[in-house]
Design a protein around this motif. Sequence first.
Motif, short mmCIF file in Angstrom:
data_model
loop_
_atom_site.label_atom_id
_atom_site.label_comp_id
_atom_site.label_asym_id
_atom_site.label_seq_id
_atom_site.Cartn_x
_atom_site.Cartn_y
_atom_site.Cartn_z
N LEU A 24 12.08 1.92 0.09
CA LEU A 24 11.01 2.70 0.70
C LEU A 24 11.65 3.69 1.67
CD1 LEU A 24 8.54 -0.19 1.49
CD2 LEU A 24 8.21 1.61 -0.20
N LEU A 42 10.77 4.12 -3.73
CA LEU A 42 9.59 3.44 -4.23
C LEU A 42 8.36 4.01 -3.54
CD1 LEU A 42 10.89 -0.22 -4.10
CD2 LEU A 42 10.54 1.15 -6.15
N SER A 43 7.27 4.00 -4.23
CA SER A 43 6.02 4.45 -3.61
C SER A 43 5.04 3.30 -3.61
CB SER A 43 5.44 5.63 -4.39
OG SER A 43 5.18 5.25 -5.73
N LYS A 44 4.09 3.37 -2.72
CA LYS A 44 3.06 2.34 -2.66
C LYS A 44 1.72 3.03 -2.54
CE LYS A 44 3.55 1.66 2.31
NZ LYS A 44 2.25 2.07 2.76
N GLU A 45 0.69 2.28 -2.90
CA GLU A 45 -0.65 2.83 -2.78
C GLU A 45 -1.01 3.04 -1.32
OE1 GLU A 45 -3.60 0.65 -4.95
OE2 GLU A 45 -2.26 0.36 -6.65
N GLU A 46 -1.85 4.02 -1.06
CA GLU A 46 -2.32 4.30 0.29
C GLU A 46 -2.93 3.04 0.90
OE1 GLU A 46 -2.79 6.55 3.62
OE2 GLU A 46 -1.96 7.32 1.76
N ALA A 48 -1.58 0.17 1.33
CA ALA A 48 -0.97 -1.08 0.88
C ALA A 48 0.14 -1.50 1.83
CB ALA A 48 -0.41 -0.93 -0.53
N PRO A 50 3.83 -2.41 2.91
CA PRO A 50 5.09 -1.88 2.40
C PRO A 50 5.73 -2.78 1.34
CG PRO A 50 5.00 -1.61 4.77
CD PRO A 50 3.79 -2.43 4.37
N SER A 52 4.47 -4.30 -1.01
CA SER A 52 3.85 -4.19 -2.34
C SER A 52 4.71 -3.38 -3.30
CB SER A 52 2.44 -3.61 -2.24
OG SER A 52 2.49 -2.28 -1.77
N ALA A 53 5.40 -2.38 -2.81
CA ALA A 53 6.25 -1.57 -3.69
C ALA A 53 7.41 -2.38 -4.24
CB ALA A 53 6.75 -0.34 -2.95
N TYR A 54 7.97 -3.26 -3.41
CA TYR A 54 9.09 -4.10 -3.87
C TYR A 54 8.64 -5.16 -4.86
CZ TYR A 54 12.06 -2.14 -0.20
OH TYR A 54 12.79 -1.30 0.58
N ASP A 56 6.23 -4.52 -7.19
CA ASP A 56 5.60 -3.81 -8.29
C ASP A 56 6.54 -3.79 -9.50
OD1 ASP A 56 4.43 -2.01 -10.08
OD2 ASP A 56 3.64 -0.76 -8.46
#
Length: 186
Positions: A24, A42-46, A48, A50, A52-54, A56
């Motif tokens: 991130l 990595l990106s994550k949903e607005e 969410a 942090p 969550s991206a790891y 996904d």
Amino acid sequence: MDAACNASGETYQETLVLLLALLLPTKSYDCPWLWADEIYLLSKEEGAMPISAYLDIELIINIAKKNGVDAIHPGYGFLSKSPQFARACCDAGIEFVGPTVESLLTFSDKTLARRAAITAGVLVVPGSEALKTKEQVEAFVDECGLPVIIKAAMGGGGEGMRAVVAILGECQFSSPGKFWGWEHFY
């Protein structure tokens, strides 16, 4: 930089393995990334968390496939114990550098891992099988006494153990499945 990061970075350099890192933007100064040859954000949903991206799997596999990755070492924690991630790597033709899917299926569930250890003759600390309800947790505490540690039976996301040293009124209990998709504690 600590010795573990230094040693792993040097190992990759000595073996001529191209080291890619996923992170991130807020973690850009973490130690493993300093050794990476290439970094993918990595990106994550607005809104969410942090983490969550790891977690996904689809995002990580897509980044790996898009960039011709041959193998993934999942690091420690997060998806390192996920049979779903290991299976997704395998299905995508990417080598998962870690335990087999079968081992992960047994040992990612701590109640199954405990049972396997007992079957193999390993001494274990007193504990329980899967506890799925507030009443089961209360019965275990009544039988064993305090303190106890309550731990999610399946890992993922950095959730840890909770020590219970006293019962101060009504116990609060919520299903871990609401967040992580599994249904029991031990």
